[in-house]
Write a protein that holds these residues in place. Structure first.
Motif, mmCIF file in Angstrom:
data_model
loop_
_atom_site.group_PDB
_atom_site.id
_atom_site.type_symbol
_atom_site.label_atom_id
_atom_site.label_comp_id
_atom_site.label_asym_id
_atom_site.label_seq_id
_atom_site.Cartn_x
_atom_site.Cartn_y
_atom_site.Cartn_z
ATOM 1 N N VAL A 93 0.832 -1.203 0.000
ATOM 2 C CA VAL A 93 0.000 0.000 0.000
ATOM 3 C C VAL A 93 0.869 1.257 0.000
ATOM 4 O O VAL A 93 0.631 2.203 -0.768
ATOM 5 N N ILE A 94 1.892 1.291 0.857
ATOM 6 C CA ILE A 94 2.756 2.471 0.945
ATOM 7 C C ILE A 94 3.525 2.683 -0.360
ATOM 8 O O ILE A 94 3.626 3.804 -0.874
ATOM 9 N N VAL A 95 4.051 1.586 -0.921
ATOM 10 C CA VAL A 95 4.780 1.700 -2.189
ATOM 11 C C VAL A 95 3.859 2.199 -3.298
ATOM 12 O O VAL A 95 4.243 3.056 -4.116
ATOM 13 N N ALA A 96 2.619 1.697 -3.327
ATOM 14 C CA ALA A 96 1.668 2.135 -4.352
ATOM 15 C C ALA A 96 1.347 3.619 -4.210
ATOM 16 O O ALA A 96 1.281 4.347 -5.212
ATOM 17 N N LEU A 97 1.175 4.090 -2.971
ATOM 18 C CA LEU A 97 0.888 5.509 -2.763
ATOM 19 C C LEU A 97 2.060 6.388 -3.184
ATOM 20 O O LEU A 97 1.866 7.469 -3.762
ATOM 21 N N ILE A 98 3.269 5.939 -2.900
ATOM 22 C CA ILE A 98 4.450 6.735 -3.256
ATOM 23 C C ILE A 98 4.654 6.767 -4.775
ATOM 24 O O ILE A 98 5.015 7.803 -5.359
ATOM 25 N N LEU A 99 4.397 5.642 -5.440
ATOM 26 C CA LEU A 99 4.622 5.574 -6.883
ATOM 27 C C LEU A 99 3.487 6.193 -7.696
ATOM 28 O O LEU A 99 3.664 6.468 -8.889
ATOM 29 N N LEU A 100 2.326 6.418 -7.071
ATOM 30 C CA LEU A 100 1.158 6.905 -7.793
ATOM 31 C C LEU A 100 1.433 8.150 -8.642
ATOM 32 O O LEU A 100 1.114 8.166 -9.845
ATOM 33 N N PRO A 101 2.014 9.241 -8.091
ATOM 34 C CA PRO A 101 2.198 10.451 -8.926
ATOM 35 C C PRO A 101 3.199 10.259 -10.052
ATOM 36 O O PRO A 101 3.151 10.989 -11.053
ATOM 37 N N PHE A 102 4.113 9.287 -9.926
ATOM 38 C CA PHE A 102 5.097 9.065 -10.978
ATOM 39 C C PHE A 102 4.533 8.188 -12.098
ATOM 40 O O PHE A 102 4.953 8.290 -13.249
ATOM 41 N N LEU A 103 3.568 7.321 -11.737
ATOM 42 C CA LEU A 103 2.936 6.477 -12.744
ATOM 43 C C LEU A 103 1.746 7.163 -13.393
ATOM 44 O O LEU A 103 1.312 6.774 -14.477
ATOM 45 N N SER A 104 1.184 8.172 -12.710
ATOM 46 C CA SER A 104 0.023 8.881 -13.235
ATOM 47 C C SER A 104 0.249 10.389 -13.099
ATOM 48 O O SER A 104 -0.538 11.092 -12.474
ATOM 49 N N GLY A 105 1.348 10.854 -13.662
ATOM 50 C CA GLY A 105 1.725 12.253 -13.506
ATOM 51 C C GLY A 105 1.165 13.188 -14.554
ATOM 52 O O GLY A 105 1.257 14.404 -14.401
ATOM 53 N N GLU A 106 0.586 12.646 -15.606
ATOM 54 C CA GLU A 106 0.021 13.463 -16.664
ATOM 55 C C GLU A 106 -1.411 13.031 -16.945
ATOM 56 O O GLU A 106 -1.899 12.045 -16.387
ATOM 57 N N GLY A 107 -2.078 13.795 -17.789
ATOM 58 C CA GLY A 107 -3.416 13.410 -18.204
ATOM 59 C C GLY A 107 -4.504 14.214 -17.535
ATOM 60 O O GLY A 107 -4.286 15.310 -17.014
ATOM 61 N N GLU A 108 -5.702 13.655 -17.550
ATOM 62 C CA GLU A 108 -6.894 14.318 -17.042
ATOM 63 C C GLU A 108 -6.852 14.470 -15.532
ATOM 64 O O GLU A 108 -6.423 13.565 -14.818
ATOM 65 N N LYS A 109 -7.298 15.628 -15.056
ATOM 66 C CA LYS A 109 -7.381 15.861 -13.617
ATOM 67 C C LYS A 109 -8.798 15.688 -13.081
ATOM 68 O O LYS A 109 -8.987 15.253 -11.945
ATOM 69 N N SER A 110 -9.767 16.067 -13.837
ATOM 70 C CA SER A 110 -11.136 16.107 -13.347
ATOM 71 C C SER A 110 -11.629 14.716 -12.973
ATOM 72 O O SER A 110 -11.472 13.753 -13.735
ATOM 73 N N TRP A 111 -12.248 14.627 -11.818
ATOM 74 C CA TRP A 111 -12.801 13.345 -11.378
ATOM 75 C C TRP A 111 -13.953 12.904 -12.273
ATOM 76 O O TRP A 111 -14.277 11.702 -12.343
ATOM 77 N N LYS A 112 -14.565 13.845 -12.993
ATOM 78 C CA LYS A 112 -15.663 13.495 -13.892
ATOM 79 C C LYS A 112 -15.173 12.684 -15.090
ATOM 80 O O LYS A 112 -15.952 11.954 -15.710
ATOM 81 N N ARG A 113 -13.898 12.810 -15.406
ATOM 82 C CA ARG A 113 -13.311 12.064 -16.520
ATOM 83 C C ARG A 113 -12.407 10.928 -16.038
ATOM 84 O O ARG A 113 -11.704 10.333 -16.853
ATOM 85 N N ARG A 114 -12.413 10.663 -14.737
ATOM 86 C CA ARG A 114 -11.565 9.599 -14.168
ATOM 87 C C ARG A 114 -12.432 8.668 -13.331
ATOM 88 O O ARG A 114 -12.369 8.663 -12.099
ATOM 89 N N PRO A 115 -13.259 7.853 -13.971
ATOM 90 C CA PRO A 115 -14.170 6.976 -13.208
ATOM 91 C C PRO A 115 -13.434 5.960 -12.342
ATOM 92 O O PRO A 115 -13.926 5.594 -11.271
ATOM 93 N N MET A 116 -12.265 5.495 -12.773
ATOM 94 C CA MET A 116 -11.526 4.515 -11.968
ATOM 95 C C MET A 116 -11.044 5.137 -10.660
ATOM 96 O O MET A 116 -11.010 4.467 -9.624
ATOM 97 N N ALA A 117 -10.673 6.418 -10.707
ATOM 98 C CA ALA A 117 -10.244 7.091 -9.481
ATOM 99 C C ALA A 117 -11.411 7.208 -8.505
ATOM 100 O O ALA A 117 -11.264 6.956 -7.303
ATOM 101 N N VAL A 118 -12.582 7.586 -9.026
ATOM 102 C CA VAL A 118 -13.766 7.693 -8.165
ATOM 103 C C VAL A 118 -14.137 6.335 -7.599
ATOM 104 O O VAL A 118 -14.440 6.198 -6.404
ATOM 105 N N LEU A 119 -14.098 5.311 -8.433
ATOM 106 C CA LEU A 119 -14.435 3.956 -7.985
ATOM 107 C C LEU A 119 -13.447 3.474 -6.923
ATOM 108 O O LEU A 119 -13.850 2.823 -5.946
#
Length: 495
Positions: A321-347
């Motif tokens: 869990v900790i490794v995933a949280l730390i790596l999150l911004p480096f693996l998903s550093g670009e792209g859409e920000k809005s939660w309306k266009r990121r259903p997986m983030a909301v889920l």
């Protein structure tokens, strides 16, 4: 007023803080950022300051001693003017701070504020969450009541499962082989000096990066983050549609922080402080050592997991869990920000929230795992004391009086928290039995402070009789070899 102005100018001439403070207050933020969704971070900082103030007041009275901790908390509750209210504010402030940090991180994730160029800001936030949870756990230990004692025992048993370094880590954690005065001293130092110091440093770094990189703009659908153009686009936005942080945005932060402080005071006044419950005594296990609410989900999960999965889950799960949280911004550093266009983030956020909420609710009625509801009043079966010596029968009495069968089965009856003892003498030598009783280990607390040497000797003598009739008890081969060599030297010496 002239005198105050001159004093202020004299101080600023030497410290030169006015310009940085003015820059911080007037730094532009996107107008849409001044939203009620952006108030959780400042509220968490306000509650942390409350924790510092109330913690200093409590430290003036609290005694980090195994013999005095419980008494000093009783004095705060009943003898010191408003001592109970300060304790309650500190305890409820801890609960609110954990909740605010979690909500703030969820909001940051949903609004894409972890993306470029704020990757390090997110990583620091992850460590701030870990430090906040560390503060909460160490604060619960300092209550040093019955629940805190057993809860710390569970924490030590979890640490002991770490391969290779487990025993050394437990000794470092407890300040010795058993939970005693040194344990409280260490947790007091962690709670009052080490973790707050790290929190202050991380909060300062977090605020510095927020100032330098700017507050995340409102996530508009279709506004894509690209490393090559984002910073230019952000600065253009703040120039064209920006406003100074003070007073445009700060009033919502102040209003919400004041509301949170009033809520903490209301909970403190109505519900009062947490504990302490009964004085810590490992011979009394009629307690459900449930942690405070932020760890209840873990309590329920461990209660429901099969014993074979506990260790892998405890050792592998948190690291992943900790490794995933730390790596999150480096693996998903670009792209859409809005939660309306990121259903997986909301889920993902909804799934985590529902899971934690469900397990927290289940912890209200989930039994302590393994089960510890055996009735210790049942007498030791006659076959275990037949043809025994007076010392062994005395040990059976100690076994009965100290309620060992609440945790251990004997003759197919008893608790399931610890292993059955019908054949314990085959598994452990005499020295190992003594060490286990005095120092504890695994899920078993240390009884060294609750048994006299005579009781320990008698109890171990009785445990040595618990082996199958046709199977000899365990022996220390190295001791037998030494005794054999001594026996051979004795006749030669006589010659």
């Amino acid at each position: 007023m002239r005198m105050i102005t001159k004093i202020g100018e004299w101080v600023d001439h030497r410290l030169q803080l006015a310009a940085p403070m003015r820059e911080a207050a007037e730094h532009p933020v996107p107008r849409n950022t001044a939203s009620w969704w952006y108030v959780f971070g400042s509220a968490a900082l306000t509650v942390f300051l409350l924790q510092v103030v109330t913690g200093i007041l409590l430290a003036l009275i609290y005694v980090p001693s195994a013999g005095e901790a419980w008494t000093s908390l009783q004095a705060l509750n009943h003898q010191v003017a408003l001592g109970w209210f300060i304790r309650a504010m500190h305890g409820w402030g801890s609960n609110f701070m954990v909740a605010l940090v979690l909500i703030h991180m969820a909001q940051v994730f949903l609004f894409g504020a972890h993306k470029f160029p704020r990757e390090l800001t997110w990583v620091v936030g992850v460590f701030l969450l870990l430090m906040t949870l560390g503060m909460a756990f160490s604060g619960q230990v300092l209550r040093f009541d019955q629940d805190a004692y057993w809860g710390l025992g569970i924490g030590a048993s979890i640490v002991s499962r770490v391969p290779i370094i487990g025993p050394a880590a437990v000794k470092l954690m407890l300040g010795g082989p058993i939970i005693a005065g040194a344990t409280l001293s260490r947790f007091f130092a962690l709670h009052v000096f080490v973790i707050p110091g790290l929190l202050i440093a991380l909060v300062g770094l977090h605020l510095l990066m927020v100032m330098k990189l700017g507050i995340n703009e409102w996530p508009m659908p279709g506004r894509i983050v690209k490393r090559a153009t984002y910073e230019h686009e952000y600065h253009t936005l703040t120039k064209e549609d920006g406003a100074p942080f003070v007073p445009y945005a700060v009033w919502k932060d102040l209003f919400f922080a004041a509301f949170i402080l009033l809520a903490i005071a209301a909970c403190a006044f109505y519900f009062g402080p947490f504990g302490p419950t009964g004085q810590p005594d490992p011979t009394i296990i009629q307690t459900a050592p449930k942690p405070d609410y932020f760890f209840l989900w873990l309590y329920a999960l461990l209660s429901l997991l099969p014993p074979s999965l506990e260790t892998p889950f405890l050792l592998i799960g948190p690291v992943l869990v900790i490794v995933a949280l730390i790596l999150l911004p480096f693996l998903s550093g670009e792209g859409e920000k809005s939660w309306k266009r990121r259903p997986m983030a909301v889920l993902t956020v909804l799934l985590i929230a529902i899971t934690l909420g469900t397990f927290t609710r289940m912890a209200q009625f989930t039994p302590w795992s393994p089960h510890m509801n055996a009735w210790s009043g049942d007498p030791v079966p006659d076959r275990f004391i037949h043809d025994t010596t007076a010392l062994e029968r005395q040990g059976a009495l100690v076994f009965q009086v100290k309620q060992c069968r609440n945790c251990h089965a004997l003759g197919d009856t008893g608790g399931q928290r610890g292993p059955a003892l019908d054949g314990v003498a085959v598994r452990l030598t005499q020295d190992q039995l003594i060490r286990q009783v005095i120092q504890g280990g695994g899920n078993m607390p240390a009884y060294g402070n609750n048994l006299s040497p005579a009781e320990t000797t008698a109890l171990v003598a009785f445990l040595e009789t618990l082996h199958p009739a046709k199977q000899a008890p365990a022996r220390d081969a190295s001791r037998d070899k030494v005794l054999g060599a001594s026996a051979q030297k004795a006749p030669r010496a006589q010659q």
